[in-house]
Motif scaffolding. Structure first.
Motif, PDB file in Angstrom:
ATOM      1  N   LEU A 499     -29.058 -22.614  30.017  1.00 12.44           N
ATOM      2  CA  LEU A 499     -27.803 -21.951  30.065  1.00 12.44           C
ATOM      3  C   LEU A 499     -27.142 -21.781  28.680  1.00 12.44           C
ATOM      4  N   ALA A 500     -27.618 -22.637  27.600  1.00  9.84           N
ATOM      5  CA  ALA A 500     -27.078 -22.567  26.485  1.00  9.84           C
ATOM      6  C   ALA A 500     -27.701 -21.323  25.687  1.00  9.84           C
ATOM      7  N   ILE A 501     -29.074 -21.003  26.109  1.00  5.49           N
ATOM      8  CA  ILE A 501     -29.563 -19.674  25.501  1.00  5.49           C
ATOM      9  C   ILE A 501     -28.893 -18.499  26.301  1.00  5.49           C
ATOM     10  N   ALA A 502     -28.807 -18.520  27.676  1.00  3.06           N
ATOM     11  CA  ALA A 502     -28.323 -17.355  28.306  1.00  3.06           C
ATOM     12  C   ALA A 502     -26.630 -17.038  27.867  1.00  3.06           C
ATOM     13  N   ALA A 503     -26.138 -17.949  27.450  1.00  2.00           N
ATOM     14  CA  ALA A 503     -24.615 -17.839  27.254  1.00  2.00           C
ATOM     15  C   ALA A 503     -24.231 -16.814  26.352  1.00  2.00           C
ATOM     16  N   SER A 504     -23.534 -15.990  26.804  1.00  2.00           N
ATOM     17  CA  SER A 504     -23.079 -14.781  25.861  1.00  2.00           C
ATOM     18  C   SER A 504     -21.701 -15.110  25.037  1.00  2.00           C
ATOM     19  N   SER A 505     -21.160 -14.306  24.469  1.00  2.00           N
ATOM     20  CA  SER A 505     -19.756 -14.435  23.746  1.00  2.00           C
ATOM     21  C   SER A 505     -18.603 -14.424  24.759  1.00  2.00           C
ATOM     22  N   TYR A 506     -18.983 -13.939  25.894  1.00  4.03           N
ATOM     23  CA  TYR A 506     -17.991 -14.012  27.072  1.00  4.03           C
ATOM     24  C   TYR A 506     -18.088 -15.082  28.004  1.00  4.03           C
ATOM     25  N   ALA A 507     -19.161 -16.155  27.629  1.00  3.33           N
ATOM     26  CA  ALA A 507     -19.113 -17.273  28.476  1.00  3.33           C
ATOM     27  C   ALA A 507     -18.215 -18.171  28.385  1.00  3.33           C
TER      28      ALA A 507
END
Length: 626
Positions: A499-507
């Protein structure tokens, strides 16, 4: 992004005495009047772009305009590579704006049409400035026009310069910003003609601007390098006040909407002429084989359209390309290629809730484009039968036409192949997996889609040109980073790390928490990825770690960290426009070329290097956006 501008007609323009031009002048101009004899020979390809075009033989398909020369133009951008491909400049021509080339470009493209407003008001022009040719504004269907039948719509601020043939390929060329025609939405709505440059009515100015042209150059060249079908920007000619003429080229500039206007009006002569022209062009460019008869030719043409639009729709969805594909077939070419870059965007994430605000109407969304593409194909089934049988059947009778089944199969296959490409598989392994492991591909697609389509809990939010609902995870980051990890240790990683890898600036902070449901989805994604990788390793006879290492290298190239988005293009075009005079056309071309290539080098010109570095920073900042 700059809002799009659209445009109709009834009859030909009359030709008062003050705009008659002798054939002698035409003869001289075609041979490069004003150019030294050697320049006239080098740049003679431009002479074919005098308004003549085979499409003008199609009945009812266009409105003719005379034109006059426009002065004070400067070359802001010229696509040397495209010009060589088209045969407009020799293969060994340097990327340098010579005196003769500058003159050839301005003589060919720096003009404004003499429109209905000019004729009504008795405008008079210097005989020396009037050009000998006629330029056509083509008719086509547009949803901006209330009649919805194409009787009042078409090129509203563009005309076709002509066609050139080189190395067995024919190219169409058109110019945007050459004046307002009677096909613009403003004339249809108000029933009056407008002066070029008028700001009194929406969609009635007939002009274009420099930023718009540079944005089209940046995005179209980026798409072209990525294998996404598109028209391309050949030149941007700048004028005082920020105005411009933006010259575009493609192997066939006809749109589905060119055929939908006669289809809706029941004009089979016009429809047959337009389709026959399109088929002839495809055959001349080796896009369609010769047929045994007209009926077989129409069937083959419809099949090509179905496959092309399935590929285009699947590509738009996988590559996050928004081009406002709609029922009128106005925003794409017959091969599904992208045009009209005023509202085109490439998203950094799967922003499926974005809609463009075009005044009285909202655009389609990213996921709705498939349905619109399918509706366009359905109309081509109707066109096919109308031309074969000589009469038009109701569109409702084509709900289950085999052409739609062809579209569906091609769409799903293209989507799956693009996913495999994003994961990092080469073409040979891709073919093996599609033949031997399709269920595993579909399993990965389902797991991947859950992360790709998660949206922010904030809900819809306004943006400068519409509304959106932000995505929160970047599956492109996942597809880039996971194989690097598995190349060292091919076992699933913790859900929190994924999830840390996938999280975008909108997360948000909560989007990064590994809840029980998210942990299950993280396991499903990794099990699907690793299961497919193991099958691929067995099929190709390679160890899993080696296979993962190769996937990591290819996926990193496909899923670059600095992904070009529509936001990045808008800011980059503005930055480039501010620097164009200092850079000149040659350095501007160099910057656009390197930008489209993904930055694999640095410009030699120091000013260009600074601008290019600024553009790359803009791409990084905007990587998750619209």
């Amino acid at each position: 992004m700059v809002p799009r501008i659209r445009q109709i007609c009834a009859g030909r323009l009359f030709e008062p005495s003050f705009i008659r031009v002798s054939n002698t002048f035409r003869f001289k101009r075609m041979r490069g009047v004003g150019l030294p004899s050697d320049d006239a020979a080098v740049y003679r390809g431009f002479g074919a772009l005098d308004g003549s075009h085979p499409y003008r033989d199609v009945p009812h398909g266009h409105v003719d305009y005379r034109a006059r020369r426009r002065h004070a133009g400067e070359i802001a951008y010229f696509n040397y590579a495209l010009a060589r491909e088209m045969g407009l400049i020799p293969r060994n021509h340097p990327d340098t704006m010579t005196r003769g080339l500058r003159r050839a470009i301005l003589d060919t493209f720096a003009f404004v049409i003499v429109n209905e407003y000019d004729l009504q008001h008795g405008a008079r022009f210097s005989q020396r400035d009037l050009l000998p040719g006629r330029y056509m504004a083509t008719r086509y269907l547009q949803l901006q026009h209330s009649d919805r039948r194409g009787t009042t719509s078409g090129d509203g601020r563009s005309v076709w310069d002509g066609a050139v043939r080189h190395a067995g390929v024919t190219w169409d060329v058109s110019s945007c910003g050459t004046g307002v025609t009677r096909l613009c939405p403003a004339t249809a709505e108000t029933r009056r003609f407008f002066k070029t440059g008028s700001r009194t009515a929406s969609y009635g100015c007939g002009t274009a601007n420099v930023e718009e042209g540079l944005a089209a150059a940046l995005m179209s060249e980026t798409f072209h390098r990525s294998g996404i079908a598109t028209e391309r920007c050949l030149a941007v000619i700048a004028f005082p006040g920020g105005f411009a003429i933006n010259v575009r080229a493609a192997r066939n500039l006809l749109r589905p909407s060119h055929l939908f206007a006669p289809l809706r009006q029941g004009d089979l002569a016009w429809l047959r002429g337009a389709v026959d022209h399109a088929i002839a062009r495809e055959r001349a460019n080796d896009g369609l084989p010769a047929a045994r008869g007209a009926a077989d030719g129409y069937r083959a043409f419809a099949g090509k359209i179905a496959r092309s639009f399935a590929v285009a729709a699947a590509t738009f969805e996988r590559e996050y390309v928004f081009c406002w594909l709609d029922w009128d077939g106005d925003n794409v070419l017959l091969d599904g290629g992208i045009i009209d870059y005023g509202s085109v965007r490439q998203f950094g994430l799967f922003h499926q809730g974005y809609r463009f605000d075009d005044g009285p109407r909202w655009s389609t969304t990213l996921v709705e484009q498939k349905r619109k593409a399918r509706a366009i194909v359905r109309c081509f089934a109707q066109i096919r039968d109308a031309l074969i049988a000589g009469r038009k059947r109701p569109l409702a009778t084509y709900a289950s036409d085999p052409l739609l089944l062809l579209f569906d199969r091609t769409f799903e296959e293209t989507r799956d192949r693009l996913l495999l490409r994003h994961v990092g598989y080469d073409r040979k392994t891709e073919d093996l997996l599609m033949a031997e492991a399709r269920p595993l591909v579909r399993r990965l697609d389902r797991a991947h889609a859950w992360f790709e389509r998660r949206r922010s809990a904030k809900g819809p939010v306004p943006v400068p040109d519409g509304i959106t609902w932000n995505a929160v995870y970047s599956t492109r980051d996942l597809l880039r980073e996971l194989p690097r990890i598995y190349a060292r240790d091919p076992r699933p990683i913790a859900a929190g790390v994924l999830l840390a890898i996938a999280a975008s600036s909108y997360a948000s902070r909560s989007d990064r928490i590994a809840t029980q449901a998210r942990a299950r989805r993280a396991r499903e994604l990794q099990d699907a990825w690793l299961g497919l990788a193991r099958r691929a390793a067995r099929l190709t006879g390679r160890p899993l770690r080696r296979a993962a290492s190769e996937l990591a290298a290819r996926s990193a190239a496909v899923n670059t960290y600095a992904r070009v988005t529509g936001d990045a293009i808008a800011h980059a075009a503005s930055r480039l426009a501010r620097s164009r005079r200092r850079l000149g056309p040659d350095a501007t071309y160099e910057v656009v070329n390197l930008f489209a290539a993904g930055g694999g080098g640095a410009p030699l010109n120091p000013d260009a290097r600074r601008v290019f570095d600024d553009l790359l920073r803009l791409v990084v900042v905007s990587r998750d956006g619209l």
